[in-house]
Design a protein around this motif. Structure first.
Motif, PDB file in Angstrom:
ATOM      1  N   MET A 211      -7.916 -76.540 -76.790  1.00 15.14           N
ATOM      2  CA  MET A 211      -6.880 -77.122 -77.195  1.00 15.14           C
ATOM      3  C   MET A 211      -6.228 -78.072 -75.729  1.00 15.14           C
ATOM      4  O   MET A 211      -6.431 -77.433 -74.835  1.00 15.14           O
ATOM      5  CB  MET A 211      -5.716 -76.017 -77.381  1.00 15.14           C
ATOM      6  N   ASP A 212      -6.038 -79.082 -76.017  1.00 13.89           N
ATOM      7  CA  ASP A 212      -5.136 -80.086 -75.032  1.00 13.89           C
ATOM      8  C   ASP A 212      -3.995 -79.406 -74.900  1.00 13.89           C
ATOM      9  O   ASP A 212      -3.103 -79.389 -75.617  1.00 13.89           O
ATOM     10  CB  ASP A 212      -5.392 -81.498 -75.368  1.00 13.89           C
ATOM     11  N   VAL A 213      -3.450 -79.425 -73.687  1.00 12.67           N
ATOM     12  CA  VAL A 213      -1.974 -78.776 -73.427  1.00 12.67           C
ATOM     13  C   VAL A 213      -1.337 -79.651 -72.541  1.00 12.67           C
ATOM     14  O   VAL A 213      -1.909 -80.302 -71.544  1.00 12.67           O
ATOM     15  CB  VAL A 213      -2.027 -77.483 -72.894  1.00 12.67           C
ATOM     16  N   SER A 214      -0.059 -79.922 -72.490  1.00 16.59           N
ATOM     17  CA  SER A 214       0.929 -80.842 -71.493  1.00 16.59           C
ATOM     18  C   SER A 214       1.941 -80.299 -71.654  1.00 16.59           C
ATOM     19  O   SER A 214       2.229 -79.210 -72.074  1.00 16.59           O
ATOM     20  CB  SER A 214       0.414 -82.174 -72.004  1.00 16.59           C
ATOM     21  N   SER A 215       3.235 -81.271 -70.957  1.00 15.62           N
ATOM     22  CA  SER A 215       4.463 -80.460 -70.792  1.00 15.62           C
ATOM     23  C   SER A 215       5.344 -81.949 -70.760  1.00 15.62           C
ATOM     24  O   SER A 215       5.013 -82.823 -70.548  1.00 15.62           O
ATOM     25  CB  SER A 215       4.400 -79.810 -69.532  1.00 15.62           C
ATOM     26  N   PRO A 216       6.641 -81.527 -70.835  1.00 21.15           N
ATOM     27  CA  PRO A 216       7.443 -82.525 -70.717  1.00 21.15           C
ATOM     28  C   PRO A 216       7.568 -83.204 -69.477  1.00 21.15           C
ATOM     29  O   PRO A 216       8.202 -84.398 -69.386  1.00 21.15           O
ATOM     30  CB  PRO A 216       8.856 -81.992 -70.991  1.00 21.15           C
ATOM     31  N   SER A 217       7.090 -82.552 -68.346  1.00 20.63           N
ATOM     32  CA  SER A 217       7.424 -83.156 -66.927  1.00 20.63           C
ATOM     33  C   SER A 217       6.365 -84.364 -66.781  1.00 20.63           C
ATOM     34  O   SER A 217       6.659 -85.178 -66.116  1.00 20.63           O
ATOM     35  CB  SER A 217       6.892 -82.153 -65.928  1.00 20.63           C
ATOM     36  N   VAL A 218       5.375 -84.390 -67.846  1.00 25.57           N
ATOM     37  CA  VAL A 218       4.597 -85.840 -67.713  1.00 25.57           C
ATOM     38  C   VAL A 218       4.886 -86.416 -69.075  1.00 25.57           C
ATOM     39  O   VAL A 218       3.704 -87.232 -69.764  1.00 25.57           O
ATOM     40  CB  VAL A 218       3.264 -85.309 -67.248  1.00 25.57           C
ATOM     41  N   ARG A 241      -6.494 -65.309 -67.786  1.00 21.62           N
ATOM     42  CA  ARG A 241      -6.001 -63.878 -68.045  1.00 21.62           C
ATOM     43  C   ARG A 241      -6.155 -63.692 -69.712  1.00 21.62           C
ATOM     44  O   ARG A 241      -6.034 -62.543 -69.869  1.00 21.62           O
ATOM     45  CB  ARG A 241      -4.780 -63.411 -67.602  1.00 21.62           C
ATOM     46  N   TYR A 242      -6.025 -64.760 -70.348  1.00 20.47           N
ATOM     47  CA  TYR A 242      -5.917 -64.865 -71.803  1.00 20.47           C
ATOM     48  C   TYR A 242      -7.332 -65.369 -72.209  1.00 20.47           C
ATOM     49  O   TYR A 242      -7.141 -65.595 -73.484  1.00 20.47           O
ATOM     50  CB  TYR A 242      -4.801 -65.485 -72.143  1.00 20.47           C
ATOM     51  N   GLY A 243      -8.386 -65.531 -71.727  1.00 19.52           N
ATOM     52  CA  GLY A 243      -9.502 -65.895 -72.266  1.00 19.52           C
ATOM     53  C   GLY A 243      -9.684 -67.564 -72.067  1.00 19.52           C
ATOM     54  O   GLY A 243     -10.932 -67.849 -72.742  1.00 19.52           O
ATOM     55  N   PHE A 244      -9.038 -68.206 -71.552  1.00 16.36           N
ATOM     56  CA  PHE A 244      -8.993 -69.798 -71.261  1.00 16.36           C
ATOM     57  C   PHE A 244      -9.521 -70.010 -69.937  1.00 16.36           C
ATOM     58  O   PHE A 244      -9.251 -69.539 -68.783  1.00 16.36           O
ATOM     59  CB  PHE A 244      -7.982 -70.457 -71.600  1.00 16.36           C
ATOM     60  N   ILE A 245     -10.248 -71.212 -69.693  1.00 14.65           N
ATOM     61  CA  ILE A 245     -10.697 -71.966 -68.687  1.00 14.65           C
ATOM     62  C   ILE A 245     -10.392 -73.276 -68.683  1.00 14.65           C
ATOM     63  O   ILE A 245     -10.094 -73.900 -69.902  1.00 14.65           O
ATOM     64  CB  ILE A 245     -12.326 -71.708 -68.328  1.00 14.65           C
ATOM     65  N   ILE A 246     -10.064 -73.932 -67.351  1.00 10.35           N
ATOM     66  CA  ILE A 246      -9.991 -75.448 -67.465  1.00 10.35           C
ATOM     67  C   ILE A 246     -11.435 -75.952 -67.565  1.00 10.35           C
ATOM     68  O   ILE A 246     -12.244 -75.743 -66.672  1.00 10.35           O
ATOM     69  CB  ILE A 246      -9.403 -75.955 -65.989  1.00 10.35           C
ATOM     70  N   HIS A 264      -7.400 -79.589 -70.512  1.00 12.61           N
ATOM     71  CA  HIS A 264      -8.255 -79.386 -71.597  1.00 12.61           C
ATOM     72  C   HIS A 264      -8.633 -77.694 -71.219  1.00 12.61           C
ATOM     73  O   HIS A 264      -9.477 -77.266 -70.612  1.00 12.61           O
ATOM     74  CB  HIS A 264      -9.578 -80.224 -71.527  1.00 12.61           C
ATOM     75  N   LEU A 265      -8.042 -76.756 -72.170  1.00  9.58           N
ATOM     76  CA  LEU A 265      -8.142 -75.551 -72.354  1.00  9.58           C
ATOM     77  C   LEU A 265      -9.392 -75.131 -73.220  1.00  9.58           C
ATOM     78  O   LEU A 265      -9.358 -75.828 -74.434  1.00  9.58           O
ATOM     79  CB  LEU A 265      -7.235 -74.882 -72.518  1.00  9.58           C
ATOM     80  N   ARG A 266     -10.257 -74.360 -72.703  1.00 10.17           N
ATOM     81  CA  ARG A 266     -11.598 -73.846 -73.571  1.00 10.17           C
ATOM     82  C   ARG A 266     -11.341 -72.248 -73.730  1.00 10.17           C
ATOM     83  O   ARG A 266     -11.456 -71.707 -72.542  1.00 10.17           O
ATOM     84  CB  ARG A 266     -12.753 -74.564 -72.998  1.00 10.17           C
ATOM     85  N   TYR A 267     -11.498 -71.681 -75.036  1.00 12.13           N
ATOM     86  CA  TYR A 267     -11.472 -70.340 -75.139  1.00 12.13           C
ATOM     87  C   TYR A 267     -12.926 -69.668 -74.789  1.00 12.13           C
ATOM     88  O   TYR A 267     -13.898 -70.386 -75.613  1.00 12.13           O
ATOM     89  CB  TYR A 267     -10.893 -69.975 -76.260  1.00 12.13           C
TER      90      TYR A 267
END
Length: 299
Positions: A211-218, A241-246, A264-267
């Protein structure tokens, strides 16, 4: 006949006073078998009005790639846009490309040397209950069930610490990846497109574990600057801690074959994610797989 010759004589006498462009027209009147001569269009001459550019498409159609994410342009409309003409995809830079068989394994490695079958669709795709940068239903909201549940927990932890995150792009079918690659190839050429988008079958998004993740700050963009924001830093620290890596960390491009992507998060599961993060490894290094030297495409 005498009258016609007289008229012809008068015309020939007057040719000096007549524009060159009219000569052929007049002589054709005298000799109907003579064809008028036309000046061909010159190189660079403007096309007729109304000509449309093949494959024209709005910037919103590129939202599944990196950079310039417009949250209001997201949605299913962009995914449904017509795809441009299909170029022949380039082959891998070096070495043999294999088709992976452990497609259901959360540790599956997909890159420029290891690709998914074209017909692979994860059987357990669901939409995680998280904020997204776009409205409406779209396949890119989906993830495999295990990864989706973990992502919900990650986002809940972020919200509890006033860290505002949004999902941008999850599952992507082989066909959708083909559309994206075709668009980039049409706009940038094959060589450049191969540096900024994955060839179909070689994108982690097709696994349903990314899952690609972002935020309002960018501005919900998928840009390297996200890694320097408080949201990006929080994500890199807490995601394991939740099973994801960059998946594509900075400085590991020669190993992953992919440029730095802090979004880019990868489980991979909690145990593996924590071990990978603590050791500063990539997924390839953790599993003892060869790198992808020379490859710079994204997943």
């Amino acid at each position: 006949m005498g009258i016609r010759l007289l008229i012809a004589s008068l015309i020939i006498v007057g040719l000096a006073a007549v524009g060159v462009a009219k000569q052929d027209e007049l002589l054709q009147w005298i000799d109907p078998a003579r064809e008028p001569q036309f000046t061909p269009a010159q190189p660079g001459q403007a096309e007729q009005p109304g000509t449309e550019q093949a494959g024209a498409r709005s910037d919103a159609a590129q939202q599944d790639d990196h950079g310039g994410q417009n949250p209001s342009a997201g949605g299913a409309e962009a995914d449904d846009a017509a795809s441009p003409a299909e170029p022949e995809p380039p082959t891998a830079d070096e070495g043999e490309v294999v088709t992976v068989s452990n497609v259901q394994d959360v540790m599956v490695v997909v890159n420029k040397r290891r690709e998914l079958p074209a017909d692979y669709v994860p059987p357990d795709l669901v939409a995680p209950d998280i904020p997204f940068s776009f409205s409406g239903d779209a396949p890119k909201k989906l993830m495999r069930a295990e990864a989706a549940k973990a992502l919900e927990q990650l986002f809940a932890a972020a919200a509890a610490e006033q860290i505002e995150l949004a999902g941008v792009s999850g599952y992507r079918s082989y066909a959708r990846q083909q559309e994206i690659f075709n668009w980039n190839a049409q706009q940038q050429g094959l060589e450049e497109a191969n540096k900024t988008s994955a060839i179909p079958g070689q994108s982690e998004h097709q696994t349903g574990l990314a899952m690609d993740v972002s935020s309002p700050s960018v501005g919900y963009a998928l840009v390297e600057e996200f890694g320097e924001t408080k949201e990006g830093k929080w994500l890199a620290e807490h995601a394991p801690r939740y099973g994801f890596i960059i998946r594509y960390p900075k400085g590991k491009e020669a190993i992953t074959g992919y440029s730095y992507e802090p979004w880019h998060l990868r489980y991979v599961g909690v145990k593996a994610a924590q071990e990978i993060s603590e050791a500063g490894l990539t997924l390839e290094e953790y599993l003892g797989l060869a790198g992808n030297e020379g490859s710079k495409t994204k997943g």
